[in-house]
Each structure stands twice: as structure tokens, then as C-alpha cells.
Design a protein around this motif. Sequence first.
Motif, PDB file in Angstrom:
ATOM      1  N   UNK A 306     -42.503  50.723-140.600  1.00  0.00           N
ATOM      2  CA  UNK A 306     -41.605  51.586-141.482  1.00  0.00           C
ATOM      3  C   UNK A 306     -42.099  53.179-141.250  1.00  0.00           C
ATOM      4  N   UNK A 307     -43.384  52.709-141.570  1.00  0.00           N
ATOM      5  CA  UNK A 307     -44.241  54.457-141.601  1.00  0.00           C
ATOM      6  C   UNK A 307     -44.728  54.380-139.820  1.00  0.00           C
ATOM      7  N   UNK A 308     -43.533  53.935-138.636  1.00  0.00           N
ATOM      8  CA  UNK A 308     -44.190  54.424-137.321  1.00  0.00           C
ATOM      9  C   UNK A 308     -45.387  54.214-136.668  1.00  0.00           C
ATOM     10  N   UNK A 309     -45.995  52.787-137.528  1.00  0.00           N
ATOM     11  CA  UNK A 309     -47.458  52.484-136.431  1.00  0.00           C
ATOM     12  C   UNK A 309     -46.083  51.936-136.050  1.00  0.00           C
ATOM     13  N   UNK A 310     -47.479  51.766-134.503  1.00  0.00           N
ATOM     14  CA  UNK A 310     -47.169  50.661-133.252  1.00  0.00           C
ATOM     15  C   UNK A 310     -47.748  49.703-133.302  1.00  0.00           C
ATOM     16  N   UNK A 311     -46.861  47.903-133.765  1.00  0.00           N
ATOM     17  CA  UNK A 311     -47.700  47.108-133.511  1.00  0.00           C
ATOM     18  C   UNK A 311     -47.819  45.901-132.428  1.00  0.00           C
ATOM     19  N   UNK A 312     -46.517  46.450-131.613  1.00  0.00           N
ATOM     20  CA  UNK A 312     -46.758  45.809-130.857  1.00  0.00           C
ATOM     21  C   UNK A 312     -46.084  46.804-128.912  1.00  0.00           C
ATOM     22  N   UNK A 313     -46.695  46.760-128.076  1.00  0.00           N
ATOM     23  CA  UNK A 313     -45.887  47.476-126.617  1.00  0.00           C
ATOM     24  C   UNK A 313     -47.171  46.484-125.785  1.00  0.00           C
ATOM     25  N   UNK A 314     -45.728  45.883-124.842  1.00  0.00           N
ATOM     26  CA  UNK A 314     -45.766  44.782-124.050  1.00  0.00           C
ATOM     27  C   UNK A 314     -44.490  45.377-122.871  1.00  0.00           C
ATOM     28  N   UNK A 315     -45.062  44.505-121.839  1.00  0.00           N
ATOM     29  CA  UNK A 315     -43.818  44.706-120.860  1.00  0.00           C
ATOM     30  C   UNK A 315     -43.186  43.066-120.513  1.00  0.00           C
ATOM     31  N   UNK A 316     -41.429  42.931-120.355  1.00  0.00           N
ATOM     32  CA  UNK A 316     -40.709  41.989-120.465  1.00  0.00           C
ATOM     33  C   UNK A 316     -40.747  41.983-118.959  1.00  0.00           C
ATOM     34  N   UNK A 317     -40.822  41.113-118.542  1.00  0.00           N
ATOM     35  CA  UNK A 317     -39.500  40.340-116.764  1.00  0.00           C
ATOM     36  C   UNK A 317     -38.267  39.179-117.621  1.00  0.00           C
ATOM     37  N   UNK A 318     -37.876  39.994-116.989  1.00  0.00           N
ATOM     38  CA  UNK A 318     -36.560  38.441-116.853  1.00  0.00           C
ATOM     39  C   UNK A 318     -36.272  37.454-117.922  1.00  0.00           C
ATOM     40  N   UNK A 319     -35.834  38.260-119.390  1.00  0.00           N
ATOM     41  CA  UNK A 319     -36.019  37.537-120.421  1.00  0.00           C
ATOM     42  C   UNK A 319     -34.740  38.114-121.246  1.00  0.00           C
ATOM     43  N   UNK A 320     -34.056  36.792-121.752  1.00  0.00           N
ATOM     44  CA  UNK A 320     -32.833  37.230-122.962  1.00  0.00           C
ATOM     45  C   UNK A 320     -33.423  37.366-123.947  1.00  0.00           C
ATOM     46  N   UNK A 321     -34.749  36.655-124.793  1.00  0.00           N
ATOM     47  CA  UNK A 321     -34.629  36.762-125.799  1.00  0.00           C
ATOM     48  C   UNK A 321     -36.299  37.509-125.713  1.00  0.00           C
ATOM     49  N   UNK A 322     -36.300  37.761-127.458  1.00  0.00           N
ATOM     50  CA  UNK A 322     -37.701  38.587-128.202  1.00  0.00           C
ATOM     51  C   UNK A 322     -38.389  37.900-129.597  1.00  0.00           C
ATOM     52  N   UNK A 323     -39.354  37.604-128.888  1.00  0.00           N
ATOM     53  CA  UNK A 323     -40.267  36.507-129.731  1.00  0.00           C
ATOM     54  C   UNK A 323     -40.772  38.127-130.951  1.00  0.00           C
TER      55      UNK A 323
END
Length: 350
Positions: A306-323
Motif C-alpha cells: 500500500x505504500x508503493x513498494x514493489x514486493x513481487x516482479x517476475x515474468x509469467x509464461x502461459x498462465x491463467x492463475x497468479x499465485x
Amino acid sequence: MCKKYTFFLLFLISFSVLSQQSYYNKIDFSKSGLALKNDLATLIINTHTNFLSYTPGVWNASKQTDVNPKNATQVMLIYGFSNAGTTARTRGVNDNGGNVGDWNREHTYPRSLGNPNLGTSGAGADAHHLRPSDVRYNGQRGNKPFADGTGNSGTVAQGWFPGDEWKGDVARMIMYMYLRYNNQCLPSVVGIGSATSTPDDMIDLFLKWNAEDPVSILEDNRNTYHENTNNTYAQGNRNPFIDNPFLATKIWGNPPSGTPKPEDRWGNLTLDNTTFFKLKIYSNPKQRDFLFLNRKADFTLEVFNVIGKKIISKEVKNKKNIDISSLKNGIYILKISQLTGSITQKFLKL
């Protein structure tokens, strides 16, 4: 518990994109024809923030952008096809000038064919269409219009054939110049071909070449350099047709019969307009560790607190869900991006 799930769903509401993920983030690629052409033209005009001088600006830019990918001491010479001499493919990076054996700056769109003349500033100093070329071979081309042919470059009955290795480069540079400078750089003036099947002055010759000759590493390197304004001689803008040759088809229609369609380098421009980049994100109360998309996709995933800090950043390939199982309970901001755009949503992890 039901109230908590209702709250979770309410937070999955789209709002304005936080920041631009890619150069084309604001382009609506569900558009086609002249509407898409005009939007791309506006983009490359607005991002062209550094106007190079013809001397020394373009010289110095070429020494950065046209380096031989296999030998950093050389530049690649447009139209070249041999190991040495007038028709050489490479030359020493610092062997530029106006003498025999030097390389100089070839205007793929000749200055004299512009209306008005391109001169040595503005269109005449736009590095996206200026390429190193052997001095004498550049003179042989002169201001001859481009015409179809096969094999190596050279004069043909109706004008100048750039060669099988370079014809796609030429087509994409002419397309760029048309969008960037409009009627000053009409394709129908610089090439021999028909415009009857296109909505404006694009000709079938360049659509054909764009499809037949795929984008090279050199073209990609030039685009990458010029977008990055941290580079001293970068203009700030890109050539969209290098990034995706299929954009030409989206704007002007298919290349001539018998020619394969150009490559869709993003893999999604060929989707029907009703489904193009309409990813939607939703939750499932029974699977709280996942968010779900309406279809499988490749994308960049970013999650912010909520304070704008990035905590996840990754490339996702051929997915229909986000863990999201690694996240603690709380409110987060989710951003998924493709080259063609991005969507940003808040969500509540319970």
C-alpha cells in the motif's frame, strides 16, 4: 466470512495505470487502419525529444547503433553483400567520411525526394532512416526509387533494389518516415509500387518486403539505443515496425497475394479485435491463494504494497492463475503488463 469475501471482490476493480510499463502502453491495439496509424504517429512524434545535428550528431549515433553484432570494431553497411570493396557489408567504425573507402550517411529516403526537401535537420537528420553506406555505393544508389528485384543489391530496370538482406530494413524505415513526417515522406514517391489496395499512400512493394525479410538483430539494437535517452545520441523514439512488422498489416492490410503475412513478434496482434488484450482478473473464494485470469497469457507480474513498494516482479509464461500464497494478509496493488498495455488492480489477501 461472506462480508470478507465481498470486500475482497470489491477491491478487484480496475483503476488508472500507475505508470507506463512499455513504450506502447497507451496505444489501443484493438484499433486498425488509419486510426492506429495516427495513434502510432502521435507516439513517435511526441517521444522524439532529442533532435540530432546532421554533423556530428548522426555520425556519432551511427557509430553506436550500427555496430556489427559480431565485431564491435565495425559498422554494418546497408546494401553491402561482399567481404571487401564498394559492396562490402562492413567497414571500420571510425572509417567515416567522404573519401573512397570511407562510409557515409545514406538517406534511405533521399533528401531530394521529400516534399519539401528533407535538408540536413529534422527529417534529413532523423537517424532512424540514416544508415552507414560505402561512399561510392551510396553514390550509385543516388536518389533512385526503390524497386523490386532478387539477390544482391544494385540498379534494376525501374530503380534500386536494396538486396534481399536489406529490403525489410528499408521497408520498415520508409514506414517509420511516413508516420513521423506524413506527406513530406510519402512511400509512393520513394518506391515503385501500387497504393490502390491501401487506405493511403503506402505501396504494396514495402508491405511485401516487410513480410519477406524478418527483423534483424541490428534493427533491434538501433531501436533499443534510440529509445533510451540516457544515451547521448538517442532520439527518444522507436520504429514500431521493427518492434512488430505485423503492425503494417494492421494499418494497411495484407501484403500482395502470394506473400506470407509478416511476423507478429508479440504473438497477439493476430487475435480478433474483440478479444485482444482484454485480460480480466477475478478471485475465487475457495482458492484464496490464487487470482485468476480469463485466459492463459504471457505477461509481466508486479505486486506492490500500500505504500508503493514493489514486493513481487517476475515474468509469467502461459498462465491463467497468479499465485499469491507468499503474501501476508492485507491490501495490495497488482499490475500485469504486456507490450501492448497493462492493467492495475487492488486486491485484498485474507
